[in-house]
Design an enzyme around this catalytic site. Sequence first.
Site, PDB file in Angstrom:
ATOM      1  N   CYS A 139      79.663  84.142 180.755  1.00  0.00           N
ATOM      2  CA  CYS A 139      78.291  84.616 180.571  1.00  0.00           C
ATOM      3  C   CYS A 139      78.058  85.358 179.268  1.00  0.00           C
ATOM      4  O   CYS A 139      77.054  85.148 178.590  1.00  0.00           O
ATOM      5  CB  CYS A 139      77.851  85.459 181.765  1.00  0.00           C
ATOM      6  SG  CYS A 139      78.780  87.011 181.995  1.00  0.00           S
ATOM      7  N   HIS A 151      77.033  90.713 184.705  1.00  0.00           N
ATOM      8  CA  HIS A 151      76.492  89.450 184.213  1.00  0.00           C
ATOM      9  C   HIS A 151      75.667  89.754 182.972  1.00  0.00           C
ATOM     10  O   HIS A 151      75.030  90.807 182.873  1.00  0.00           O
ATOM     11  CB  HIS A 151      75.631  88.770 185.278  1.00  0.00           C
ATOM     12  CG  HIS A 151      75.112  87.441 184.851  1.00  0.00           C
ATOM     13  ND1 HIS A 151      75.924  86.454 184.336  1.00  0.00           N
ATOM     14  CD2 HIS A 151      73.848  86.924 184.833  1.00  0.00           C
ATOM     15  CE1 HIS A 151      75.198  85.396 184.035  1.00  0.00           C
ATOM     16  NE2 HIS A 151      73.937  85.664 184.326  1.00  0.00           N
ATOM     17  N   ASP A 178      68.539  83.213 180.387  1.00  0.00           N
ATOM     18  CA  ASP A 178      69.929  83.216 180.827  1.00  0.00           C
ATOM     19  C   ASP A 178      70.523  81.833 180.604  1.00  0.00           C
ATOM     20  O   ASP A 178      70.192  80.879 181.306  1.00  0.00           O
ATOM     21  CB  ASP A 178      70.012  83.607 182.304  1.00  0.00           C
ATOM     22  CG  ASP A 178      71.443  83.834 182.775  1.00  0.00           C
ATOM     23  OD1 ASP A 178      72.373  83.528 182.006  1.00  0.00           O
ATOM     24  OD2 ASP A 178      71.620  84.306 183.912  1.00  0.00           O
TER      25      ASP A 178
END
Length: 638
Positions: free
Chosen positions: A196, A255, A278
């Site tokens: 991530c 995250h 994202d």
Amino acid sequence: MAQGLEVALTDLQSSRNNVRHHTEEITVDHLLVRRGQAFNLTLYFRNRGFQPGLDNIIFVVETEDAVYLDSEPQRQEYVMNDYGFIYQGSKNWIRPCPWNYGQFEEKIIDICLKLLDKSLHFQTDPATDCALRGSPIYVSRVVCAMINSNDDNGVLNGNWSENYTDGANPAEWTGSVAILKQWYATGCQPVRYGQCWVFAAVMCTVMRCLGIPTRVITNFDSGHDTDGNLIIDEYYDNTGRILGNKKKDTIWNFHVWNECWMARKDLPPGYGGWQVLDATPQEMSNGIYCCGPASVRAIKDGEVDLNYDTPFVFSMVNADCMSWLVQGGKEQKLHQDTSSVGNFISTKSIQGDERDDITENYKYEEGSLQERQVFLKALQKLKAGRFHSSRRGAELQPSRPTPLSRDSSRSLHTPSLRPSDVVQVSLKFKLLDPPNMGQDICFVLLALNMSSQFKDLKVNLSAQSLLHNGSPLSPFWQDIAFITLSPKEAKTYPCKISYSQYSQYLSTDKLIRISALGEEKSSPEKILVNKIITLSYPSITINVLGAAVVNQPLSIQVIFSNPLSEQVEDCVLTVEGSGLFKKQQKVLLGVLKPQQRASIILETVPFKSGQRQIQANMRSNKFKDIKGYRNVYVDFAL
């Protein structure tokens, strides 16, 4: 009648315009200007001179700037700054990871434009794609999809398997430039591997290069809700070990995503500004793996019916967590926690190295009436199906039914009663020393009897490694404690996990989850407590030897050590820094003896002035991400 003008030459004044538009670090050979700002050019005519009052020259331009930030310090940080920090670790141990964004490095602008041309949108309909490139909403979704490679030949392959033999361990990267240049040099083949923070960092580079204000955000205890009911279900066995989840709901230890600044004329007034994007491929959005832009303000207000993918982002920061005990094929509800998801939402401060906590941008204070009202509002909107995002095609399901009595069913208005409140016993872990890699982990279990009766406890303890996305690995340590407590008495139970016990089971993320599942003879209720421990390394030390001046030789000392009490092999030191090194430097160090400390001297010639940063990483066969950084101010040549 006067003869028409014939243009012989156009001087775009690239050097002068690019300085005024703050693009001179990218190039001075080609005109590169920013939206909404004036620039100059000179026209030379072949047949005669320009005659004011007689000749007219008409320019057709569009100057609307949908990504304009009116704060100069914010523009400097979120567009111009080419280095930063990405926050990792856990909510109890937040560490900054230095990163070289390098959006002004050689060829990066060409790579970013190639990335747009490689998207599925351009490949399918080039004319429409180019016509829409003036929209930051459209461009951000295209870039978001292209950073991962799930639908196309995007920049990065994701890998959470702990097997990286055919690529780079994601923890080893220290910057975006090497990744983007590798993708470009290999004919746009995805680079192996990313997780991530790497996806978010590379997207930050691309968006800043394209002139869109962007920052990197870390959310600690981040929810991944797969069925859209705003509940993360976690399952434990009778030893307190967390189990794999058949629903794939997880709480990521942390995250990382991006926020991009843009107007949102497609939404009601007030929902422009920072938008979540994202690039980590988790769920699909309109048939491709991307997420956003989702308005941060809409997330805080629970307006989950606004585009794009707002329900999913809402669950990452504000889902509830339900704990279940799996025993004999049955599931017993242990506890529902309304505040464990979404903590210490962090980003680098403006023009500083400090961490800014921006949790209040995403949600009201946990435990407040406003927070619960927004949660219920979002839940009702989702159940009514009044959202247009196609992230989930499945019918929304209520919370998993419990095989116990109706008293244990979930209440939307108040959190369920904790088992510790029923049993009147509190359990808590406490570390005795900082958890350093290579050393034993010493901690105690604190047990407190809050009642006026004797309590006989049986407590199952366990420890297991975790990946940062919440996936559990096999347990490597277990213990059973029998504790008798007098009324109002507190006791401690000492525990120790030796380095030899955990070393071979540790993941790259260096996360260990210790759990305790307690039961009392007179009550069927069970008490669950857990703690995540992040093991730390000593950082690399970087010293700049002398003054840093453009085009003048500069010596840099890098000091590193083996923190382990065993020999490590295949040691490699990686050093980079935009404006300081033309390319990433790799130094093969070979073998380091136990606890060995060493240093090397690197020579370079800075080629850009101003505030710069050196990033370093050391890896070996035993560890992958011992990092360090040093800020350097480079003066103009005299």
